[in-house]
Design a protein around this motif. Sequence first.
Motif, PDB file in Angstrom:
ATOM      1  N   VAL A   1       0.862  -1.183   0.000  1.00 56.25           N
ATOM      2  CA  VAL A   1       0.000   0.000   0.000  1.00 56.25           C
ATOM      3  C   VAL A   1       0.897   1.230   0.000  1.00 56.25           C
ATOM      4  O   VAL A   1       1.751   1.393   0.882  1.00 56.25           O
ATOM      5  N   LEU A   2       0.721   2.094  -0.995  1.00 60.97           N
ATOM      6  CA  LEU A   2       1.516   3.322  -1.097  1.00 60.97           C
ATOM      7  C   LEU A   2       0.790   4.467  -0.393  1.00 60.97           C
ATOM      8  O   LEU A   2      -0.434   4.577  -0.452  1.00 60.97           O
ATOM      9  N   VAL A   3       1.544   5.310   0.273  1.00 60.32           N
ATOM     10  CA  VAL A   3       0.995   6.456   1.004  1.00 60.32           C
ATOM     11  C   VAL A   3       1.637   7.731   0.480  1.00 60.32           C
ATOM     12  O   VAL A   3       2.867   7.812   0.366  1.00 60.32           O
ATOM     13  N   PHE A   4       0.809   8.710   0.128  1.00 59.29           N
ATOM     14  CA  PHE A   4       1.365   9.998  -0.298  1.00 59.29           C
ATOM     15  C   PHE A   4       0.560  11.130   0.339  1.00 59.29           C
ATOM     16  O   PHE A   4      -0.603  10.971   0.709  1.00 59.29           O
ATOM     17  N   ASN A   5       1.216  12.282   0.480  1.00 57.83           N
ATOM     18  CA  ASN A   5       0.625  13.428   1.166  1.00 57.83           C
ATOM     19  C   ASN A   5      -0.350  14.164   0.256  1.00 57.83           C
ATOM     20  O   ASN A   5      -0.140  14.282  -0.956  1.00 57.83           O
ATOM     21  N   THR A   6      -1.422  14.675   0.869  1.00 55.97           N
ATOM     22  CA  THR A   6      -2.411  15.461   0.137  1.00 55.97           C
ATOM     23  C   THR A   6      -3.090  16.405   1.125  1.00 55.97           C
ATOM     24  O   THR A   6      -2.705  16.460   2.306  1.00 55.97           O
ATOM     25  N   ASN A   7      -4.076  17.149   0.675  1.00 54.55           N
ATOM     26  CA  ASN A   7      -4.851  18.034   1.531  1.00 54.55           C
ATOM     27  C   ASN A   7      -6.293  17.550   1.605  1.00 54.55           C
ATOM     28  O   ASN A   7      -6.843  17.054   0.615  1.00 54.55           O
ATOM     29  N   CYS A   8      -6.890  17.676   2.765  1.00 54.57           N
ATOM     30  CA  CYS A   8      -8.278  17.252   2.959  1.00 54.57           C
ATOM     31  C   CYS A   8      -9.202  18.104   2.095  1.00 54.57           C
ATOM     32  O   CYS A   8      -9.101  19.345   2.115  1.00 54.57           O
ATOM     33  N   PRO A   9     -10.118  17.511   1.329  1.00 52.06           N
ATOM     34  CA  PRO A   9     -11.031  18.311   0.490  1.00 52.06           C
ATOM     35  C   PRO A   9     -12.055  19.109   1.296  1.00 52.06           C
ATOM     36  O   PRO A   9     -12.681  20.015   0.750  1.00 52.06           O
ATOM     37  N   GLU A  10     -12.212  18.805   2.619  1.00 47.59           N
ATOM     38  CA  GLU A  10     -13.189  19.516   3.439  1.00 47.59           C
ATOM     39  C   GLU A  10     -12.561  20.699   4.174  1.00 47.59           C
ATOM     40  O   GLU A  10     -13.064  21.814   4.112  1.00 47.59           O
ATOM     41  N   CYS A  11     -11.437  20.424   4.910  1.00 51.27           N
ATOM     42  CA  CYS A  11     -10.839  21.492   5.736  1.00 51.27           C
ATOM     43  C   CYS A  11      -9.476  21.940   5.234  1.00 51.27           C
ATOM     44  O   CYS A  11      -8.862  22.834   5.826  1.00 51.27           O
ATOM     45  N   ASN A  12      -8.983  21.336   4.173  1.00 54.36           N
ATOM     46  CA  ASN A  12      -7.707  21.688   3.542  1.00 54.36           C
ATOM     47  C   ASN A  12      -6.500  21.432   4.443  1.00 54.36           C
ATOM     48  O   ASN A  12      -5.404  21.934   4.188  1.00 54.36           O
ATOM     49  N   ALA A  13      -6.689  20.632   5.505  1.00 52.93           N
ATOM     50  CA  ALA A  13      -5.568  20.292   6.380  1.00 52.93           C
ATOM     51  C   ALA A  13      -4.738  19.185   5.742  1.00 52.93           C
ATOM     52  O   ALA A  13      -5.234  18.409   4.922  1.00 52.93           O
ATOM     53  N   PRO A  14      -3.449  19.081   6.081  1.00 50.11           N
ATOM     54  CA  PRO A  14      -2.633  17.992   5.531  1.00 50.11           C
ATOM     55  C   PRO A  14      -3.208  16.626   5.916  1.00 50.11           C
ATOM     56  O   PRO A  14      -3.618  16.416   7.061  1.00 50.11           O
ATOM     57  N   ALA A  15      -3.243  15.717   4.959  1.00 53.66           N
ATOM     58  CA  ALA A  15      -3.787  14.374   5.183  1.00 53.66           C
ATOM     59  C   ALA A  15      -2.994  13.383   4.347  1.00 53.66           C
ATOM     60  O   ALA A  15      -2.135  13.767   3.533  1.00 53.66           O
ATOM     61  N   ASN A  16      -3.257  12.124   4.561  1.00 53.11           N
ATOM     62  CA  ASN A  16      -2.596  11.050   3.819  1.00 53.11           C
ATOM     63  C   ASN A  16      -3.605  10.301   2.972  1.00 53.11           C
ATOM     64  O   ASN A  16      -4.736  10.054   3.400  1.00 53.11           O
ATOM     65  N   THR A  17      -3.186   9.920   1.764  1.00 54.85           N
ATOM     66  CA  THR A  17      -3.998   9.090   0.876  1.00 54.85           C
ATOM     67  C   THR A  17      -3.292   7.761   0.670  1.00 54.85           C
ATOM     68  O   THR A  17      -2.112   7.732   0.309  1.00 54.85           O
ATOM     69  N   ASN A  18      -3.998   6.662   0.935  1.00 52.42           N
ATOM     70  CA  ASN A  18      -3.478   5.312   0.713  1.00 52.42           C
ATOM     71  C   ASN A  18      -3.915   4.823  -0.655  1.00 52.42           C
ATOM     72  O   ASN A  18      -5.078   5.011  -1.049  1.00 52.42           O
ATOM     73  N   MET A  19      -3.002   4.182  -1.383  1.00 51.14           N
ATOM     74  CA  MET A  19      -3.305   3.703  -2.731  1.00 51.14           C
ATOM     75  C   MET A  19      -2.832   2.265  -2.872  1.00 51.14           C
ATOM     76  O   MET A  19      -1.734   1.908  -2.450  1.00 51.14           O
ATOM     77  N   LYS A  20      -3.666   1.406  -3.456  1.00 53.49           N
ATOM     78  CA  LYS A  20      -3.345  -0.012  -3.622  1.00 53.49           C
ATOM     79  C   LYS A  20      -3.847  -0.488  -4.969  1.00 53.49           C
ATOM     80  O   LYS A  20      -4.958  -0.162  -5.386  1.00 53.49           O
ATOM     81  N   LEU A  21      -3.009  -1.262  -5.662  1.00 49.70           N
ATOM     82  CA  LEU A  21      -3.394  -1.880  -6.923  1.00 49.70           C
ATOM     83  C   LEU A  21      -3.930  -3.275  -6.621  1.00 49.70           C
ATOM     84  O   LEU A  21      -3.248  -4.095  -6.004  1.00 49.70           O
TER      85      LEU A  21
END
Length: 444
Positions: A243-263
């Motif tokens: 599972v890959l993890v990369f940084n992003t911003n929350c679409p609701e509060c724009n705070a830093p968050a993490n997105t998990n991605m899996k093939l």
Amino acid sequence: MSIIEEKDVRGDGPVFKDISAEDDDMQPTVIESLCMNCYENGSTRLLLTKIPFFKEIIISSFTCSHCNWSNTEIQSAGRIQDQGVTYTLLVRSKDDLNREVVKADSATTRIPELDFEIPAFTQKGSLSTIEGLIERAAAGLEQEQPIRKATAPDVAEKIDEFIEKLKKLKEVEHEFTLVIDDPSGNSFVENPYAPQKDEALSVVHYKRTAQQDAQLGIKADEDAQEEEDGKPGGDIESLRNEVLVFNTNCPECNAPANTNMKLVQIPHFKEVIIMATNCDSCGHRTNEVKSGGATEELGTKITLHLTDPSDMSRDLLKSETCSVLIPELEFELGMAALGGKFTTLEGLLTDIKQLIVSKNPFACGDSGAPERAEKLQLFGKKIEQVIAGELDVHIILDDPAGNSYLQNVYAPDPDPEMKVEKYERTFEQNEDLGLNDMKTEGYQ
């Protein structure tokens, strides 16, 4: 000169002879060996033989007269092959259960219909039949059952049920698939029609990854990792295993968050990319599914007649371009609604209910007319009846991109309650997908 052409020191015959039950000259070599169970001396019998249309193997069998412990094993007498191999056999009759199988210790064995897998290097290599593989797998599961029944009765009961399903495969009441994937290329499934083609057996050779080379001891782990990171295909291959993890911003509060991605590879379909975002600041969660492949040449329309509450547990992939229809309720969900989802049929209907009833801005506040709210509540109750199996309806997934999927619980046989249609897209559908303006050839 190959090893097959060398002469046996005991006579004029070859070192490796074709395997045969009628050959009196096929006598094993007996070696005194230490028993690892009682540490007394036992006997190991070695038989060097050659399987027709395959290669040379060494069959070893150990027995101890002191503690009666025994063990059998098979090893390839040749080198690791240049390519890995995957055998896919559709078992249609009891005759198929008698096919000889060479399973190297590096091979992974799968039965997709039962979601059953024997990982590589968890069993010693063996020379057996399809029936023998099933019996050995069942025996392995039964081995720890007495302990499980004492410590975890619920788990033991489920394993007993699974063992019965596994043993029932030997009756071949329904077709099932056996997959043997061996990166060493030294496993084998018999083709009784050789040298003619076997329609039920598929053999695919493939190039090993650097990680598989490391597992086989061909390369060191460090070298394999450097090669994996350095080649273009390495990144894609690693997606299948982690599972890959990369940084992003929350679409609701724009705070830093993490997105998990899996093939993820969906059986009998294709690869998809699942992405999930979780915000620790506001608690917002979202998940999304993207197709791992290209837009198909034809659109797909899947129609399922709901006849049993168990249909709610079917896996479902709804792409962003898929619309959902329930004709009996005069309901249609557009392709952009809900986004891409990988869930069950029950999960999709629950999301539809929440979208229409709970999260509908026209059902509450100043915009919520009593008549409209009453109709939406009635629709929500009908959805609940569908989930409970109380309403006889059809679920239609219409995806012009062809990237949606609904599980066939009878696979690889056709599902009597599900109809899958392929169709040519209209100009409007190609326009919605952006294909009319997409030019990949003859441009400057």
